[in-house]
Design a protein around this motif. Structure first.
Motif, PDB file in Angstrom:
ATOM      1  N   LEU A 534       0.832  -1.212   0.000  1.00  0.00           N
ATOM      2  CA  LEU A 534       0.000   0.000   0.000  1.00  0.00           C
ATOM      3  C   LEU A 534       0.859   1.252   0.000  1.00  0.00           C
ATOM      4  O   LEU A 534       0.629   2.185  -0.788  1.00  0.00           O
ATOM      5  N   GLN A 535       1.853   1.281   0.865  1.00  0.00           N
ATOM      6  CA  GLN A 535       2.718   2.460   0.929  1.00  0.00           C
ATOM      7  C   GLN A 535       3.532   2.631  -0.344  1.00  0.00           C
ATOM      8  O   GLN A 535       3.744   3.756  -0.806  1.00  0.00           O
ATOM      9  N   GLY A 536       3.960   1.510  -0.915  1.00  0.00           N
ATOM     10  CA  GLY A 536       4.704   1.594  -2.165  1.00  0.00           C
ATOM     11  C   GLY A 536       3.856   2.131  -3.305  1.00  0.00           C
ATOM     12  O   GLY A 536       4.322   2.953  -4.107  1.00  0.00           O
ATOM     13  N   VAL A 537       2.608   1.668  -3.385  1.00  0.00           N
ATOM     14  CA  VAL A 537       1.709   2.166  -4.435  1.00  0.00           C
ATOM     15  C   VAL A 537       1.398   3.649  -4.216  1.00  0.00           C
ATOM     16  O   VAL A 537       1.321   4.432  -5.171  1.00  0.00           O
ATOM     17  N   ALA A 538       1.232   4.059  -2.955  1.00  0.00           N
ATOM     18  CA  ALA A 538       0.958   5.468  -2.661  1.00  0.00           C
ATOM     19  C   ALA A 538       2.099   6.365  -3.133  1.00  0.00           C
ATOM     20  O   ALA A 538       1.870   7.499  -3.589  1.00  0.00           O
ATOM     21  N   GLU A 539       3.330   5.873  -3.040  1.00  0.00           N
ATOM     22  CA  GLU A 539       4.467   6.642  -3.547  1.00  0.00           C
ATOM     23  C   GLU A 539       4.442   6.741  -5.062  1.00  0.00           C
ATOM     24  O   GLU A 539       4.857   7.752  -5.640  1.00  0.00           O
ATOM     25  N   GLN A 540       3.942   5.691  -5.724  1.00  0.00           N
ATOM     26  CA  GLN A 540       3.876   5.702  -7.187  1.00  0.00           C
ATOM     27  C   GLN A 540       2.713   6.541  -7.701  1.00  0.00           C
ATOM     28  O   GLN A 540       2.748   7.040  -8.828  1.00  0.00           O
ATOM     29  N   TYR A 541       1.659   6.686  -6.882  1.00  0.00           N
ATOM     30  CA  TYR A 541       0.475   7.469  -7.259  1.00  0.00           C
ATOM     31  C   TYR A 541       0.218   8.536  -6.178  1.00  0.00           C
ATOM     32  O   TYR A 541      -0.784   8.502  -5.475  1.00  0.00           O
ATOM     33  N   PRO A 542       1.136   9.501  -6.045  1.00  0.00           N
ATOM     34  CA  PRO A 542       1.058  10.426  -4.894  1.00  0.00           C
ATOM     35  C   PRO A 542      -0.178  11.313  -4.884  1.00  0.00           C
ATOM     36  O   PRO A 542      -0.574  11.796  -3.819  1.00  0.00           O
ATOM     37  N   ASP A 543      -0.793  11.540  -6.037  1.00  0.00           N
ATOM     38  CA  ASP A 543      -1.939  12.449  -6.106  1.00  0.00           C
ATOM     39  C   ASP A 543      -3.266  11.736  -6.296  1.00  0.00           C
ATOM     40  O   ASP A 543      -4.294  12.393  -6.526  1.00  0.00           O
ATOM     41  N   ASP A 544      -3.254  10.396  -6.210  1.00  0.00           N
ATOM     42  CA  ASP A 544      -4.455   9.650  -6.593  1.00  0.00           C
ATOM     43  C   ASP A 544      -5.063   8.803  -5.479  1.00  0.00           C
ATOM     44  O   ASP A 544      -6.228   8.429  -5.563  1.00  0.00           O
ATOM     45  N   LEU A 545      -4.302   8.484  -4.441  1.00  0.00           N
ATOM     46  CA  LEU A 545      -4.785   7.606  -3.382  1.00  0.00           C
ATOM     47  C   LEU A 545      -5.012   8.378  -2.089  1.00  0.00           C
ATOM     48  O   LEU A 545      -4.157   9.173  -1.678  1.00  0.00           O
ATOM     49  N   ASP A 546      -6.154   8.134  -1.487  1.00  0.00           N
ATOM     50  CA  ASP A 546      -6.498   8.756  -0.205  1.00  0.00           C
ATOM     51  C   ASP A 546      -6.232   7.742   0.913  1.00  0.00           C
ATOM     52  O   ASP A 546      -7.046   6.858   1.166  1.00  0.00           O
ATOM     53  N   LEU A 547      -5.102   7.894   1.584  1.00  0.00           N
ATOM     54  CA  LEU A 547      -4.732   6.936   2.617  1.00  0.00           C
ATOM     55  C   LEU A 547      -5.477   7.162   3.923  1.00  0.00           C
ATOM     56  O   LEU A 547      -5.275   6.406   4.886  1.00  0.00           O
ATOM     57  N   THR A 548      -6.349   8.160   3.962  1.00  0.00           N
ATOM     58  CA  THR A 548      -7.220   8.313   5.141  1.00  0.00           C
ATOM     59  C   THR A 548      -8.487   7.488   4.978  1.00  0.00           C
ATOM     60  O   THR A 548      -9.294   7.423   5.911  1.00  0.00           O
ATOM     61  N   ARG A 549      -8.677   6.866   3.825  1.00  0.00           N
ATOM     62  CA  ARG A 549      -9.836   6.013   3.570  1.00  0.00           C
ATOM     63  C   ARG A 549      -9.354   4.744   2.869  1.00  0.00           C
ATOM     64  O   ARG A 549      -9.347   4.659   1.646  1.00  0.00           O
ATOM     65  N   VAL A 550      -8.929   3.774   3.682  1.00  0.00           N
ATOM     66  CA  VAL A 550      -8.404   2.514   3.146  1.00  0.00           C
ATOM     67  C   VAL A 550      -9.238   1.362   3.697  1.00  0.00           C
ATOM     68  O   VAL A 550      -9.369   1.200   4.919  1.00  0.00           O
ATOM     69  N   ALA A 551      -9.797   0.580   2.817  1.00  0.00           N
ATOM     70  CA  ALA A 551     -10.565  -0.610   3.191  1.00  0.00           C
ATOM     71  C   ALA A 551      -9.840  -1.845   2.678  1.00  0.00           C
ATOM     72  O   ALA A 551      -8.942  -1.772   1.831  1.00  0.00           O
TER      73      ALA A 551
END
Length: 687
Positions: A534-551
């Protein structure tokens, strides 16, 4: 109005109906037998033949023409289909003689034989419901199991007799026990001799296995179903082997180990492979059919566990042993004593041996499963494109199945000796979804990861809530280069999620060391790797994933992982849907659980560390537990006991019990509405 994806997915059994499967190639390569339903929504499987010279397909057996009620299955056959995850009806399995001139199959408990040249099918007279019929290589006799007895019928005379009858209600002859079929990939319990004059037969006595009861609370007038279930740390069924001759002879084949993993009988040897309960040794024996004496041939050991690889042992025409074993960090193909594949190529299965050639599947990249042959001199690639391949080979003719992200469904091609390719059409329905899937590596461990985005989403236009969609457990893999593996994930993405699918430590394809990282802990590495991905993908998509809402959602081991995530890491995961989760590994079966966690009385702390019960008081995120009450694999007690622990701790949660539903959830209405209910729960939970 077009049908919704959830409804179509349910009606098509997740788009598996209409796909050709179950291939048998005649020795001369002139004909290919296969199974296929009439359409992508037709659940009745028929037997077909392809003439490789004329390219003409022929319908050989249509169960509808045989006036058989496909729903009337004996309990043993229903159990066998549950173990094999069979979702269709009709002729779901068949057996032929060596020349592929005759076929036998069971239908609604009846026994049928078909002359493949004429297509004439007749029902045989048998004394009871039939399970797993198998034709002798010479085509003269059919062996089958009925009411626990291993019976043989002479096809010419109709003489039918029991070669072995059960001595008590807990005994069966000729069937694989629960553990073999559920966890060791062995679905059969009898094997013909090459001459057709004897059979190797497994005797199973379930008397030592504890009795559990699967109740149907929605119908209190029905009695609970008694089931023998070998939970971790409890006794397994007793298994024995006998060579039973058609002349009435009976020769015991003694072995000392707990598990019979496989057997094979060809012109070179009668072979058996056994494994002790701790699964750290695999032993191959050659058996003398006349005396039952077993001679050791090979022994593999591993301090964690040994892997059981499909398709071996086998032999080349000159008698050379074909085998797969771990060596130098890889799962390697051996011919004789020589490793013929490099350690960087992870061999997954031996698919066929055709005279002096071996067809096998293997992975270099864990997201790909490619086909290779060893021809006695060199290693040759069969598949040349990216994707997931399987196949068969006989008489110099090959059958290749191909899946990839670039094409819908499963493509099947027959390749003749002259190189001409003949397609076998699939009749599967089109899912009607455009995929937006990116495969790559993510996190510190460079985990194989798929990122699935909505097709309507513009990058950078707003952060999407994230849905982790793993399996995450040993012996199974989700991140593969094939469209069919992402259809549900894409549908969830279309509802407004960025979906992430990651394969962590324990999953296959990256070699023994990566798989064995979960030894003595099925929880920590699996959860750590989902967070890492999850953290790795968030780094690859910095403007697209909302890590305050993860299911996170999952089924079976994936359900365990989903519940684990919100219990142990609520700082990362904000809602979970856990379907048929294992919640306490003491409640799961012996072979799977003890392979990774050892014996519960010897390592109770290991089991406690991988249990969810101790974390019940930590729940602070929305959790939906879903479980089929008729599940005989991961029984409903898993969910009910976790729910009780959560209630005792005063933690709010939701439970969705599914009356009459097993581990597979094959019912159309259930399968459709489960998707809709999950989306609704996740949207409400994430706000």
């Amino acid at each position: 109005m077009s049908e919704s994806f959830p409804r179509l997915s349910a009606r098509t059994r997740r788009f598996t109906l209409g796909v050709p499967r179950g291939f048998t190639i005649s020795p001369d390569g002139g004909r290919v037998m296969f199974l296929r339903t009439g359409s992508g929504t037709d659940p009745v499987t028929c037997l077909w033949e392809l003439d490789t010279e004329t390219h003409v397909e022929r319908l050989v057996v249509d169960p509808r023409a045989l006036d058989a009620d496909g729903d009337e299955l004996p309990p043993e056959e229903r159990a066998r289909r549950e173990r094999s995850r069979e979702q269709a009806g009709g002729v779901v399995a068949y057996s032929t003689d060596a020349a592929v001139t005759t076929a036998v199959f069971a239908l609604s408990g009846g026994l049928y034989v078909t002359d493949l040249a004429s297509g004439r099918t007749r029902r045989l007279d048998v004394p009871g419901a039939v399970i797993d019929p198998r034709l002798s290589p010479d085509g003269r006799h059919v062996a089958y199991v009925s009411e626990g007895a291993l019976r043989v019928q002479d096809l010419a005379s109709g003489e039918d007799r029991a070669l072995a009858a059960p001595e008590s209600p807990t005994v069966t002859y000729g069937l694989a026990e629960f553990i073999a079929s559920e966890e060791l990939d062995r679905m059969r319990g009898h094997w013909w001799s090459p001459a057709g004059d004897a059979l190797l037969v497994e005797r199973v006595d379930e008397a030592p296995v504890q009795v559990w009861h699967i109740a149907d609370p929605a119908n209190p007038d029905r009695p609970a179903v008694a089931q023998r279930y070998p939970a971790a740390g409890t006794p397994n069924a007793l298994t024995e082997l006998f060579v039973l001759g058609l002349d009435g002879s009976r020769v015991a084949v003694p072995y000392d180990d707990e598990y019979l993993t496989t057997a094979a009988w060809d012109s070179h040897a009668l072979s058996i492979v056994t494994m002790p309960r701790d699964q750290k040794t695999l032993r191959l024996f050659a058996v003398d059919p006349a005396t039952g004496a077993a001679t050791p041939v090979r022994e593999e050991t591993d301090p964690a566990w040994v892997d059981v690889v499909p398709g071996v042992p086998a032999h080349l025409d000159d008698g050379s042993l074909v085998w797969v074993a771990g060596a130098e960090g890889g799962s390697r193909l051996f011919v004789g004593d020589r490793a013929v594949t490099p350690p960087t190529l992870q061999v997954r299965a031996v698919l066929d041996v055709d005279h002096d050639s071996v067809l096998f599947s293997a992975s270099g990249d864990p997201t790909e499963i490619q086909l290779w042959t060893w021809d006695g001199h060199s290693l040759l690639p069969v598949s040349t494109r990216s994707g997931v391949f399987s196949g068969r080979m006989a008489g110099g003719v090959g059958v290749l199945t191909e899946q990839s992200l670039d094409a819908e469904g499963v493509s099947t091609t027959v390749v003749r000796r002259d190189g001409m390719a003949i397609p076998i059409p699939s009749r599967a329905e089109r899912p009607g979804l455009d995929l937006r899937v990116s495969l790559g590596r993510s996190g510190r461990r460079e985990l194989a990861t798929a990122v699935v985005l909505p097709t309507w989403y513009e990058p950078g236009s707003g952060r999407l809530p994230v849905l982790m969609d793993p399996y995450g457990g040993p012996h199974a893999q989700r991140v593969l280069n094939r469209r069919g593996g992402y259809l549900e994930s894409q549908w969830f993405a279309e509802q407004g999620f960025a979906v992430v699918v990651a394969d962590g430590r324990g999953t296959p394809g990256r070699g023994p060391a990566f798989e064995r990282a979960v030894l003595n802990d099925l929880a920590t590495p699996a959860l750590e790797d989902q967070i890492d991905a999850l953290q790795g993908v968030a780094e690859q998509y910095p403007d697209d994933l909302d890590l305050t809402r993860v299911a996170i959602r999952g089924w079976s081991f994936g359900g365990f992982l989903a519940a684990l995530a919100v219990l142990r890491r609520p700082d990362v995961f904000h809602a979970a849907v856990a379907g048929a989760p294992v919640t306490d590994w003491r409640l799961y079966d012996t072979a799977y659980t003890e392979r990774y966690l050892g014996h519960p009385t010897e390592q109770p702390d290991v089991y406690d560390k991988s249990s969810l019960f101790g974390d019940a008081a930590k729940l602070e995120r929305p959790l939906l537990l879903i479980h089929g009450l008729a599940d005989d694999n991961v029984v409903a007690a898993h969910t009910l006991r976790l729910s009780s622990a959560l209630l005792a701790a005063g933690r709010q949660h939701s439970v969705l019990p599914l009356s009459g539903v097993t581990h597979m959830t094959p019912q159309e209405v259930v399968a459709e509405n489960l998707l809709l209910l999950q989306v609704d729960f996740l949207k409400r939970s994430l706000g």
